[in-house]
Design an enzyme around this catalytic site. Structure first.
Site, PDB file in Angstrom:
ATOM      1  CB  CYS A 168      -0.899   0.030   1.208  1.00 46.64           C
ATOM      2  SG  CYS A 168      -2.444   1.026   1.065  1.00 46.64           S
ATOM      3  CG  HIS A 179      -3.414  -3.176   3.066  1.00 47.62           C
ATOM      4  ND1 HIS A 179      -2.578  -2.646   3.846  1.00 47.62           N
ATOM      5  CD2 HIS A 179      -4.437  -2.099   2.582  1.00 47.62           C
ATOM      6  CE1 HIS A 179      -2.792  -1.435   3.871  1.00 47.62           C
ATOM      7  NE2 HIS A 179      -3.958  -0.980   3.208  1.00 47.62           N
ATOM      8  CD  GLU A 202      -0.374  -5.265   5.098  1.00 51.67           C
ATOM      9  OE1 GLU A 202      -0.783  -3.918   5.431  1.00 51.67           O
ATOM     10  OE2 GLU A 202      -0.408  -5.719   4.041  1.00 51.67           O
TER      11      GLU A 202
END
Length: 247
Positions: free
Chosen positions: A98, A189, A191
């Protein structure tokens, strides 16, 4: 490589989200907490590219607190770009998510713009390009696959030497790698999962100007993103050549 060491560059202004993001990278990489060292731009705005020495890779997270387009305000943006360039030159692996994706685009000569009309916030289908289908990090992924995305800025152009791997209907550049370099950038994202998304948007609803109805809709439409969430561990295994001992 007996003890892999990761430098995590963060651009988070509040302690809760700092800790949450770190925990996400730890969990989805399969690595141990002690293998991560955090460098937060809001706490240390002046740092040298030499800070990467002694580490095996650089991970860069997102940010709802800063923009790469205002380096005069966010003083850590130029040092962060220098750090990315130094890693690429030295062939130190980089995984950029990001905000990190946008830092890399700007640092490498691409262009990032504000585009609130096509702002993404939630769970989206991402489409793999032919290069993405052939890439080892995306091997076996469905096409499209679901990912969490939250951004008001995006790449208008990718830098020279970038190979586009994935895109969405709203965002033409969602993942790229650099040719012959151990670098991957993700506008989405990898994560963040659906539970993380709900926690994050609930905390940041005022910042993103999300009314009650829109916030509830985002919560209801959040979906698991099991394939996107494999990418960090795959990076560790495929790019770093390290098999994590943690589940």
């Amino acid at each position: 490589m007996q003890s892999l060491r990761i430098l995590l560059l963060q651009a988070r202004g509040d302690r809760t989200t700092q800790q949450e993001e770190l925990a996400e990278f730890i969990r989805l990489s399969g690595l141990a907490a002690e293998q991560f060292t955090v460098l937060n731009g809001f706490e240390c705005a002046d740092f040298s590219p030499d800070c990467i020495q002694g580490f095996d890779a650089l991970f860069i997270g997102g940010s709802s607190d800063a923009t790469v387009l205002k380096p005069e305000i966010y003083r850590f943006v130029p040092p962060a770009m220098d750090l990315i360039l130094a890693c690429i030159e030295q062939e130190i692996p980089v995984l950029a998510s990001c905000f990190g994706f946008q830092l890399a685009v700007q640092a490498l000569g691409g262009q990032v713009i504000v585009d609130r009309e096509t702002m993404e916030m939630g769970t989206y289908p991402l489409y793999l390009t032919p290069a993405g289908v052939a890439d080892p990090l995306f091997a076996g992924f469905p096409n499209p696959f679901l990912a969490i995305s939250g951004h008001q800025e995006r790449a208008l152009t990718l830098p020279a030497g970038a190979t586009l791997l994935a895109y969405s209907e709203l965002c033409p550049y969602h993942a790229f790698r650099l040719k012959s370099k151990p670098f991957y950038g993700f506008q989405f994202h990898p994560e963040v999962d659906d539970r993380d998304l709900i926690a994050r948007i609930s905390r940041y609803c005022d910042r993103y100007q999300l009314g009650t109805a829109k916030l509830e809709k985002l919560k209801q439409t959040a979906r698991p993103t099991p394939y996107a969430n494999q990418l960090i561990r795959r990076f560790v295994e495929v790019v770093l050549g390290y098999i994590p001992s943690c589940a």
